[in-house]
Design a protein around this motif. Structure first.
Motif, PDB file in Angstrom:
ATOM      1  N   ASP A   1      44.225  48.148  45.774  1.00 15.22           N
ATOM      2  CA  ASP A   1      43.426  49.111  46.530  1.00 15.22           C
ATOM      3  C   ASP A   1      42.573  49.974  45.593  1.00 15.22           C
ATOM      4  OD1 ASP A   1      42.428  50.448  48.663  1.00 15.22           O
ATOM      5  OD2 ASP A   1      44.229  51.619  49.072  1.00 15.22           O
ATOM      6  N   THR A   2      42.273  49.426  44.414  1.00 17.65           N
ATOM      7  CA  THR A   2      41.617  50.237  43.400  1.00 17.65           C
ATOM      8  C   THR A   2      40.375  49.534  42.906  1.00 17.65           C
ATOM      9  OG1 THR A   2      43.773  50.988  42.691  1.00 17.65           O
ATOM     10  CG2 THR A   2      41.960  51.366  41.180  1.00 17.65           C
ATOM     11  N   VAL A   3      39.240  50.134  43.163  1.00 20.76           N
ATOM     12  CA  VAL A   3      38.016  49.487  42.718  1.00 20.76           C
ATOM     13  C   VAL A   3      37.369  50.220  41.550  1.00 20.76           C
ATOM     14  CG1 VAL A   3      37.343  48.209  44.772  1.00 20.76           C
ATOM     15  CG2 VAL A   3      36.872  50.638  44.640  1.00 20.76           C
TER      16      VAL A   3
ATOM     17  N   GLN B   1      47.523  42.702  40.774  1.00 20.41           N
ATOM     18  CA  GLN B   1      47.507  42.342  42.199  1.00 20.41           C
ATOM     19  C   GLN B   1      46.184  41.731  42.635  1.00 20.41           C
ATOM     20  OE1 GLN B   1      48.845  46.033  44.046  1.00 20.41           O
ATOM     21  NE2 GLN B   1      50.866  45.140  44.298  1.00 20.41           N
ATOM     22  N   SER B   2      45.078  42.194  42.068  1.00 19.68           N
ATOM     23  CA  SER B   2      43.774  41.747  42.579  1.00 19.68           C
ATOM     24  C   SER B   2      43.497  40.273  42.299  1.00 19.68           C
ATOM     25  CB  SER B   2      42.648  42.624  42.015  1.00 19.68           C
ATOM     26  OG  SER B   2      42.645  42.550  40.607  1.00 19.68           O
ATOM     27  N   VAL B   3      44.272  39.620  41.428  1.00 22.28           N
ATOM     28  CA  VAL B   3      44.054  38.184  41.203  1.00 22.28           C
ATOM     29  C   VAL B   3      45.088  37.331  41.950  1.00 22.28           C
ATOM     30  CG1 VAL B   3      43.022  38.601  38.931  1.00 22.28           C
ATOM     31  CG2 VAL B   3      45.457  38.013  39.079  1.00 22.28           C
ATOM     32  N   ARG B   4      45.969  37.986  42.686  1.00 20.46           N
ATOM     33  CA  ARG B   4      47.017  37.225  43.370  1.00 20.46           C
ATOM     34  C   ARG B   4      46.563  36.771  44.756  1.00 20.46           C
ATOM     35  NH1 ARG B   4      52.913  38.823  41.464  1.00 20.46           N
ATOM     36  NH2 ARG B   4      52.426  39.840  39.492  1.00 20.46           N
ATOM     37  N   ASP B   5      47.268  35.764  45.254  1.00 17.96           N
ATOM     38  CA  ASP B   5      46.949  35.194  46.553  1.00 17.96           C
ATOM     39  C   ASP B   5      48.120  35.500  47.500  1.00 17.96           C
ATOM     40  OD1 ASP B   5      46.342  33.676  48.724  1.00 17.96           O
ATOM     41  OD2 ASP B   5      45.866  31.860  47.591  1.00 17.96           O
ATOM     42  N   TYR B   6      47.854  36.215  48.567  1.00 17.58           N
ATOM     43  CA  TYR B   6      48.933  36.625  49.471  1.00 17.58           C
ATOM     44  C   TYR B   6      48.994  35.774  50.733  1.00 17.58           C
ATOM     45  CZ  TYR B   6      49.293  40.508  46.273  1.00 17.58           C
ATOM     46  OH  TYR B   6      49.472  41.242  45.132  1.00 17.58           O
ATOM     47  N   ARG B   7      48.211  34.672  50.757  1.00 20.23           N
ATOM     48  CA  ARG B   7      48.138  33.886  51.987  1.00 20.23           C
ATOM     49  C   ARG B   7      49.472  33.276  52.409  1.00 20.23           C
ATOM     50  NH1 ARG B   7      42.711  30.592  50.801  1.00 20.23           N
ATOM     51  NH2 ARG B   7      43.739  30.675  48.782  1.00 20.23           N
TER      52      ARG B   7
END
Ligand code: GLU
Ligand code: ZN
Length: 277
Positions: free
Chosen positions: A45-47, A75-81
């Protein structure tokens, strides 16, 4: 099973004494058990200013002697699908607007539970009733995760929520103990449902005391003077940080975190908030 813990900073700001307290507890818990400590940047959640802040966080951790054994993917490179798919029986789409939820008193009343929407925010269908867990400092707790209504797991714009990301990551990373600040204590109730639905195991929980600023408010960016880098610039050395923080965890005010390992006891120390002097 061997112990795996993690330091999970959110790189939206530099480390302050509240983070240091929680990370000290995480570090001591793992080191006293001879376990493995991971570093994970929780940047879902951090840009803003990420690389700069992250480097600053690693630098502060090293300066304090809070060593980690491996850094796992941010987290931003992970896939939560896969996690989202696995939770499908427990989720539904919600098209309510913020204004509608506000009009309902701020607690989401579950309006869309059976509406069969195919778009909108993805919400978790929480079972009724309190969730029981044992915190290693706060003891047995019964928390009703439904206080605010069914939580959003994925926003309508696709942003994965903190609750989903942290549980999916801890499962992926093999984390066996969650150690963090007491501001997140009640989130444990929601997260335990996710652990049960996503995994075949549960972690142990330890919440470090909340650290408040001199004004009695939760530490935030407006308390820049409690940031590790500000303290360093003001002439503090790591020993002074540890002599300040360790007593909040019920430990002798020794000047090096390594010297506190042998006496670490998760169950002692402040439960209520501590105030920075
Ligand atoms: N990233 C969270 C924080 O900075 C911690 C998440 C957790 O430990 O559950 O407070
Ligand atoms: Zn809705």
């Amino acid at each position: 099973m061997s112990v795996v813990g993690r330091l999970a900073p959110t790189p939206s700001g530099h480390l302050h004494l509240g983070n240091v307290t929680a990370f000290a507890a995480a570090w001591l818990s793992v080191r006293s058990a001879g376990g493995r400590l991971l570093l994970r940047m929780e940047d879902i959640d951090t840009v803003r200013a990420r690389a700069y802040v992250e480097d600053g966080i690693r630098e502060d951790l090293r300066w304090l002697g809070l060593s980690w054994d491996a850094e796992v993917p941010r987290q931003s490179v992970r896939d939560y699908r896969l996690a989202i798919e696995a939770l499908r029986p427990h989720t539904y789409r919600c098209t309510c607007t913020r204004a509608q939820i506000k009009a309902a008193g701020g607690r989401y009343p579950g309006t869309c539970r059976d509406a069969g929407h195919v778009e909108g925010a993805l919400r978790l269908r929480l079972p009724d009733g309190p969730v029981h867990f044992v915190d290693r400092r706060f003891g047995p707790r019964d928390v009703d995760p439904n206080l605010f209504g069914d939580p959003v797991l994925v926003r309508s714009d696709g942003l994965v929520s903190y609750n989903l990301a942290v549980v999916a990551d801890d499962l992926t990373d093999g984390v066996t103990e969650v150690v963090r600040g007491a501001d997140l204590l009640d989130f444990t109730a929601v997260q335990l449902h996710l652990w049960r639905w996503l995994g075949e195991r549960e972690p142990t929980w330890l919440h470090a005391p909340l650290v408040l600023g001199p004004d009695g408010a939760k530490l935030s960016k407006s308390h820049g003077s409690t940031e590790v880098r500000a303290l360093r610039e003001a002439g503090w050395d790591p020993a002074r940080v540890w002599r300040t923080v360790l007593p909040w965890l019920g430990l002798e005010p020794v000047g090096a975190i390594g010297d506190a390992v042998a006496r670490f006891d998760a169950g002692v120390g402040a439960r209520g908030p501590v105030v920075v002097g």
